[in-house]
Motif scaffolding. Sequence first.
Motif, PDB file in Angstrom:
ATOM      1  N   SER A 183      -7.992 -10.649  10.499  1.00 29.06           N
ATOM      2  CA  SER A 183      -7.258  -9.433  10.857  1.00 29.06           C
ATOM      3  C   SER A 183      -5.854  -9.844  11.294  1.00 29.06           C
ATOM      4  O   SER A 183      -5.572 -11.033  11.484  1.00 29.06           O
ATOM      5  CB  SER A 183      -7.964  -8.664  11.978  1.00 29.06           C
ATOM      6  N   ASP A 216      -9.173 -12.347   2.991  1.00 29.61           N
ATOM      7  CA  ASP A 216     -10.422 -11.597   3.193  1.00 29.61           C
ATOM      8  C   ASP A 216     -10.319 -10.745   4.462  1.00 29.61           C
ATOM      9  O   ASP A 216     -10.284 -11.278   5.573  1.00 29.61           O
ATOM     10  CB  ASP A 216     -11.585 -12.589   3.318  1.00 29.61           C
ATOM     11  N   PRO A 217     -10.261  -9.396   4.332  1.00 32.17           N
ATOM     12  CA  PRO A 217     -10.135  -8.539   5.508  1.00 32.17           C
ATOM     13  C   PRO A 217     -11.400  -8.493   6.371  1.00 32.17           C
ATOM     14  O   PRO A 217     -11.351  -8.010   7.508  1.00 32.17           O
ATOM     15  CB  PRO A 217      -9.845  -7.159   4.899  1.00 32.17           C
ATOM     16  N   HIS A 218     -12.518  -8.988   5.844  1.00 35.99           N
ATOM     17  CA  HIS A 218     -13.752  -9.021   6.635  1.00 35.99           C
ATOM     18  C   HIS A 218     -13.786 -10.238   7.557  1.00 35.99           C
ATOM     19  O   HIS A 218     -14.546 -10.246   8.537  1.00 35.99           O
ATOM     20  CB  HIS A 218     -14.974  -9.044   5.709  1.00 35.99           C
ATOM     21  N   PRO A 241      -6.287  -3.331   5.978  1.00 29.80           N
ATOM     22  CA  PRO A 241      -7.196  -4.213   5.235  1.00 29.80           C
ATOM     23  C   PRO A 241      -6.856  -4.309   3.749  1.00 29.80           C
ATOM     24  O   PRO A 241      -7.012  -5.377   3.144  1.00 29.80           O
ATOM     25  CB  PRO A 241      -8.572  -3.552   5.443  1.00 29.80           C
ATOM     26  N   LYS A 242      -6.365  -3.210   3.178  1.00 28.28           N
ATOM     27  CA  LYS A 242      -6.019  -3.231   1.759  1.00 28.28           C
ATOM     28  C   LYS A 242      -4.840  -4.167   1.497  1.00 28.28           C
ATOM     29  O   LYS A 242      -4.793  -4.845   0.464  1.00 28.28           O
ATOM     30  CB  LYS A 242      -5.684  -1.816   1.294  1.00 28.28           C
ATOM     31  N   SER A 247      -3.076  -9.308  -0.820  1.00 32.10           N
ATOM     32  CA  SER A 247      -2.381 -10.589  -0.636  1.00 32.10           C
ATOM     33  C   SER A 247      -3.311 -11.785  -0.737  1.00 32.10           C
ATOM     34  O   SER A 247      -2.876 -12.929  -0.554  1.00 32.10           O
ATOM     35  CB  SER A 247      -1.675 -10.603   0.728  1.00 32.10           C
ATOM     36  N   GLY A 248      -4.589 -11.540  -1.010  1.00 32.12           N
ATOM     37  CA  GLY A 248      -5.527 -12.639  -1.193  1.00 32.12           C
ATOM     38  C   GLY A 248      -6.186 -13.120   0.071  1.00 32.12           C
ATOM     39  O   GLY A 248      -6.694 -14.249   0.128  1.00 32.12           O
ATOM     40  N   LEU A 270      -4.127  -6.858   3.275  1.00 34.13           N
ATOM     41  CA  LEU A 270      -4.675  -8.209   3.351  1.00 34.13           C
ATOM     42  C   LEU A 270      -5.372  -8.583   2.045  1.00 34.13           C
ATOM     43  O   LEU A 270      -5.179  -9.676   1.511  1.00 34.13           O
ATOM     44  CB  LEU A 270      -5.668  -8.315   4.518  1.00 34.13           C
ATOM     45  N   GLU A 271      -6.146  -7.656   1.519  1.00 33.38           N
ATOM     46  CA  GLU A 271      -6.911  -7.915   0.293  1.00 33.38           C
ATOM     47  C   GLU A 271      -5.976  -8.140  -0.889  1.00 33.38           C
ATOM     48  O   GLU A 271      -6.186  -9.058  -1.691  1.00 33.38           O
ATOM     49  CB  GLU A 271      -7.849  -6.737   0.025  1.00 33.38           C
ATOM     50  N   ASN A 314       0.819  -1.216   0.000  1.00 33.40           N
ATOM     51  CA  ASN A 314       0.000   0.000   0.000  1.00 33.40           C
ATOM     52  C   ASN A 314       0.853   1.267   0.000  1.00 33.40           C
ATOM     53  O   ASN A 314       0.448   2.302   0.544  1.00 33.40           O
ATOM     54  CB  ASN A 314      -0.965  -0.003   1.213  1.00 33.40           C
TER      55      ASN A 314
END
Length: 342
Positions: A306, A301-303, A292-293, A298-299, A295-296, A147
């Motif tokens: 964590s 799911d940030p939802h 979160p970005k 890198s594949g 994580l996203e 990021n």
Amino acid sequence: MDVDETIAEIEENFENDYRSVDTLDELEDVKVKYLGKEGEVEKLFGMMGSIPDEKRPILGKAANELKEDISSRLKEKRSDLEKKLKEQKLKEERLDVTLPGAEVEKGSRHPIEIVKEELEDIFIGMGFKIAEGPEAEDEYHNFKALNIPEDHPARDLQDTLYIDDDLLLRTHTSPVQIRTMEDTEPPIRIIAPGRVYRADELDASHSPVFHQLEGLVVNENITFGDLKGTIRIMVEEIYGQKRDVRFRPSYFPFTEPSAEVDVSCGVCEGAGCKLCSRTGWLEIMGSGMVHPKVLEISGIDPHHFSGFAFGMGIDRIAMLKYGIEDIRLLFENDRRFLQQFK
């Protein structure tokens, strides 16, 4: 041509050369001079065609006798010289068993390696695994996947050592975290120690090559409290339980929220001194919850997941642990300095 006179002259010259020989190299020169393909004895045999037929047997016999005599004398001389060399070598290498044995100087582990292994042991004890990655890294894993936008100062040539337009010497070990998240399903719990590079001028507190250890934890329901507890355990193990820890709000593109981590100064015990710039605190690392970005990208799911991450300079930890005031001492290989860590 008088054969007897010629042979007598060769014998006289040989005798003079023979007496002057003191080394094997000089002996070899004499051998070549008289017995070589173009030596004095060979020249005698070469004279056969220029003398009357009745004198040829006389010359041949005399030349052969001379050759045998010279060869015998040279072998005898070689034997004498080799014997003298052997006696001299034995005399020089003679071992006096009554003398005390020579002390073998022991080496010592480098302070960076000592601290690195201590940190690894601490985190392995908490369930972390060691992950590694390339030191020559691509721009995507070093910046974009973390990021860090294209206009970020870290991407500037003034801060980063580029090999070509896309390949660079990694500026942190964070790319190892990205590569791990790309290849591994949570739960993830790793540390990534290793060398990193930045375009810094060498001085008492900066070096273009230094060492980092970064950590990453990703799982369900990971909180900032988990990060704080992990860091506190590490600080207590490295510096002792008397050191306080504080977290200061900060900013990093790859974590949110982010925090700098300080420990109380061990020299002044928080009262303020030169080492801690009169603040009573020493900064040891950056940390925060994984963005979160990131994580996203890198594949992950940030939802659903964590995580937290942290990064520290092993060199700085070593300097604080041992009271080293100049980072250059860690890289100069001065034995007087390194012997302190036996």
